[in-house]
Design an enzyme around this catalytic site. Structure first.
Site, PDB file in Angstrom:
ATOM      1  N   ARG A  92     -10.316   2.892   9.303  1.00 54.38           N
ATOM      2  CA  ARG A  92      -9.958   1.508   9.600  1.00 54.38           C
ATOM      3  C   ARG A  92     -11.120   0.774  10.260  1.00 54.38           C
ATOM      4  O   ARG A  92     -11.032  -0.438  10.460  1.00 54.38           O
ATOM      5  CB  ARG A  92      -8.769   1.493  10.567  1.00 54.38           C
ATOM      6  CG  ARG A  92      -7.394   1.520   9.873  1.00 54.38           C
ATOM      7  CD  ARG A  92      -6.478   0.844  10.761  1.00 54.38           C
ATOM      8  NE  ARG A  92      -5.095   0.689  10.777  1.00 54.38           N
ATOM      9  CZ  ARG A  92      -4.087   1.423  10.412  1.00 54.38           C
ATOM     10  NH1 ARG A  92      -4.263   2.529   9.793  1.00 54.38           N
ATOM     11  NH2 ARG A  92      -2.868   1.070  10.632  1.00 54.38           N
ATOM     12  N   ARG A  97      -1.686 -10.019  12.794  1.00 49.75           N
ATOM     13  CA  ARG A  97      -2.000  -8.674  12.269  1.00 49.75           C
ATOM     14  C   ARG A  97      -3.000  -8.763  11.116  1.00 49.75           C
ATOM     15  O   ARG A  97      -3.909  -7.953  11.000  1.00 49.75           O
ATOM     16  CB  ARG A  97      -0.723  -7.987  11.753  1.00 49.75           C
ATOM     17  CG  ARG A  97       0.169  -7.428  12.831  1.00 49.75           C
ATOM     18  CD  ARG A  97       0.872  -6.126  12.407  1.00 49.75           C
ATOM     19  NE  ARG A  97       1.493  -6.123  11.096  1.00 49.75           N
ATOM     20  CZ  ARG A  97       2.772  -6.333  10.869  1.00 49.75           C
ATOM     21  NH1 ARG A  97       3.589  -6.595  11.862  1.00 49.75           N
ATOM     22  NH2 ARG A  97       3.251  -6.286   9.639  1.00 49.75           N
ATOM     23  N   ARG A 147      11.925 -11.603   5.244  1.00 54.26           N
ATOM     24  CA  ARG A 147      12.591 -10.307   5.388  1.00 54.26           C
ATOM     25  C   ARG A 147      13.581 -10.327   6.558  1.00 54.26           C
ATOM     26  O   ARG A 147      13.239 -10.736   7.660  1.00 54.26           O
ATOM     27  CB  ARG A 147      11.495  -9.277   5.669  1.00 54.26           C
ATOM     28  CG  ARG A 147      11.777  -7.947   5.106  1.00 54.26           C
ATOM     29  CD  ARG A 147      10.537  -7.232   4.718  1.00 54.26           C
ATOM     30  NE  ARG A 147       9.713  -6.843   5.844  1.00 54.26           N
ATOM     31  CZ  ARG A 147       8.648  -6.065   5.719  1.00 54.26           C
ATOM     32  NH1 ARG A 147       8.316  -5.564   4.549  1.00 54.26           N
ATOM     33  NH2 ARG A 147       7.936  -5.760   6.772  1.00 54.26           N
ATOM     34  N   LYS A 154       0.820  -1.213   0.000  1.00 54.64           N
ATOM     35  CA  LYS A 154       0.000   0.000   0.000  1.00 54.64           C
ATOM     36  C   LYS A 154       0.858   1.271   0.000  1.00 54.64           C
ATOM     37  O   LYS A 154       0.539   2.229  -0.699  1.00 54.64           O
ATOM     38  CB  LYS A 154      -0.898  -0.035   1.249  1.00 54.64           C
ATOM     39  CG  LYS A 154      -1.960   0.998   1.301  1.00 54.64           C
ATOM     40  CD  LYS A 154      -3.001   0.586   2.329  1.00 54.64           C
ATOM     41  CE  LYS A 154      -2.451   0.426   3.732  1.00 54.64           C
ATOM     42  NZ  LYS A 154      -2.273   1.692   4.440  1.00 54.64           N
TER      43      LYS A 154
HETATM   44  P1  AMP Z   1       0.203   2.801  10.492  1.00 56.80           P
HETATM   45  O1  AMP Z   1       1.458   3.575  10.259  1.00 56.80           O
HETATM   46  O2  AMP Z   1      -0.895   3.121   9.491  1.00 56.80           O
HETATM   47  O3  AMP Z   1       0.419   1.313  10.640  1.00 56.80           O
HETATM   48  O4  AMP Z   1      -0.372   3.295  11.890  1.00 56.80           O
HETATM   49  C1  AMP Z   1       0.361   3.146  13.084  1.00 56.80           C
HETATM   50  C2  AMP Z   1      -0.587   3.031  14.276  1.00 56.80           C
HETATM   51  O5  AMP Z   1      -1.403   4.196  14.371  1.00 56.80           O
HETATM   52  C3  AMP Z   1      -1.574   1.890  14.176  1.00 56.80           C
HETATM   53  O6  AMP Z   1      -1.031   0.694  14.646  1.00 56.80           O
HETATM   54  C4  AMP Z   1      -2.706   2.376  15.064  1.00 56.80           C
HETATM   55  O7  AMP Z   1      -2.381   2.215  16.447  1.00 56.80           O
HETATM   56  C5  AMP Z   1      -2.722   3.857  14.780  1.00 56.80           C
HETATM   57  N1  AMP Z   1      -3.660   4.197  13.691  1.00 56.80           N
HETATM   58  C6  AMP Z   1      -3.361   4.664  12.443  1.00 56.80           C
HETATM   59  N2  AMP Z   1      -4.481   4.890  11.740  1.00 56.80           N
HETATM   60  C7  AMP Z   1      -5.514   4.552  12.545  1.00 56.80           C
HETATM   61  C8  AMP Z   1      -6.926   4.545  12.392  1.00 56.80           C
HETATM   62  N3  AMP Z   1      -7.514   4.922  11.249  1.00 56.80           N
HETATM   63  N4  AMP Z   1      -7.673   4.120  13.447  1.00 56.80           N
HETATM   64  C9  AMP Z   1      -7.122   3.747  14.602  1.00 56.80           C
HETATM   65  N5  AMP Z   1      -5.803   3.722  14.817  1.00 56.80           N
HETATM   66  C10 AMP Z   1      -4.996   4.124  13.799  1.00 56.80           C
END
Ligand code: AMP
Length: 223
Positions: free
Chosen positions: A92, A170, A126, A18
């Site tokens: 999400r 995950r 990885r 992504k």
């Molecule tokens: P990411 O870099 O997108 O994996 O986001 C890192 C962390 O931020 C995730 O593991 C969540 O804890 C939090 N996070 C990011 N986007 C969201 C979302 N839309 N809803 C809830 N938590 C989020």
């Protein structure tokens, strides 16, 4: 009719490529890339109220509560009324999707539908050189000497979150939380799914599809 403003969402499980596809889209189409993870990290770095509230959830690998996320993202989007954007990492959950739809309905949702076994194979091969962040892959990008960094000769490690059982967990969480979001957008008729194994294979189809909605600045080919 080709519209100029494009409000889009990109979805896909962790390890689906992504990030790669998002970077390519904003390069060729010029939208503003809004990554919820990056926005949260910057809120934390700036010690804002939202950042402080979100930090403990992120540190524990949990989703940040919907009310915090919705407030953060919608207030950012309010400042971008006359711009095109690509949202990455939000929504999400179904409540997040509904809140976004009430304020800023999107024209397209791109979903990278990569088979889970492909993602697991990709991530479990990885190996990382921790000091530099260099990443190798036993199949796609092996180090010159097995298990050792090419430049320093130091041992490579497998990060905890790249272990197969962690990746599986995950993916399961992603599936249970985001399936309702995909169903929501499917019913609205804005969901476009892309199947495939590799980013380079999916990319030309993504480009072609977005180009039916807005004029690209360019087309960058990747081999
Ligand atoms: P990411 O870099 O997108 O994996 O986001 C890192 C962390 O931020 C995730 O593991 C969540 O804890 C939090 N996070 C990011 N986007 C969201 C979302 N839309 N809803 C809830 N938590 C989020």
């Amino acid at each position: 009719m080709i519209s100029k403003l494009l409000r889009a969402i990109i979805m896909g499980p962790p390890g689906s490529g992504k990030g790669t596809i998002s970077t390519r889209i904003v390069k060729d189409f010029g939208q503003k890339h809004l990554s919820s993870g990056d926005m949260l990290r910057s809120q934390i770095a700036n010690k804002t109220a939202a950042g402080l509230a979100a930090k403990s959830y992120i540190d524990q690998g949990q989703l940040v509560p919907d009310d915090i996320m919705v407030e953060l993202i919608l207030s950012e989007l309010k400042g971008l009324r006359s711009e095109s954007w690509l949202l990455d990492g939000f929504p999400r959950t179904l409540p997040q999707a509904k809140a976004l739809h009430a304020e800023e309905p999107v024209e397209m949702v791109l979903n990278l539908d990569i088979p889970f076994p492909v993602i697991i194979d990709r991530i479990k091969g990885r190996w990382t050189h921790l000091a530099s962040g260099r990443i190798y892959h036993t199949e796609f990008n092996p180090p010159k000497k097995a298990g050792l960094d090419d430049i320093t000769g130091e041992p490579l490690v497998q990060r905890d979150d790249d272990r197969e059982e962690v990746v599986r967990k995950r993916l399961e969480i992603y599936q249970s939380r985001t399936q309702p979001v995909l169903d929501f957008y499917r019913k609205l008729g804005v969901l476009q799914e892309f199947q495939g194994k590799y980013s380079n294979e999916i990319w030309p189809r993504v480009h072609k599809f977005i180009a039916t909605k807005t004029t690209p600045l360019q087309y960058t080919e990747y081999k």
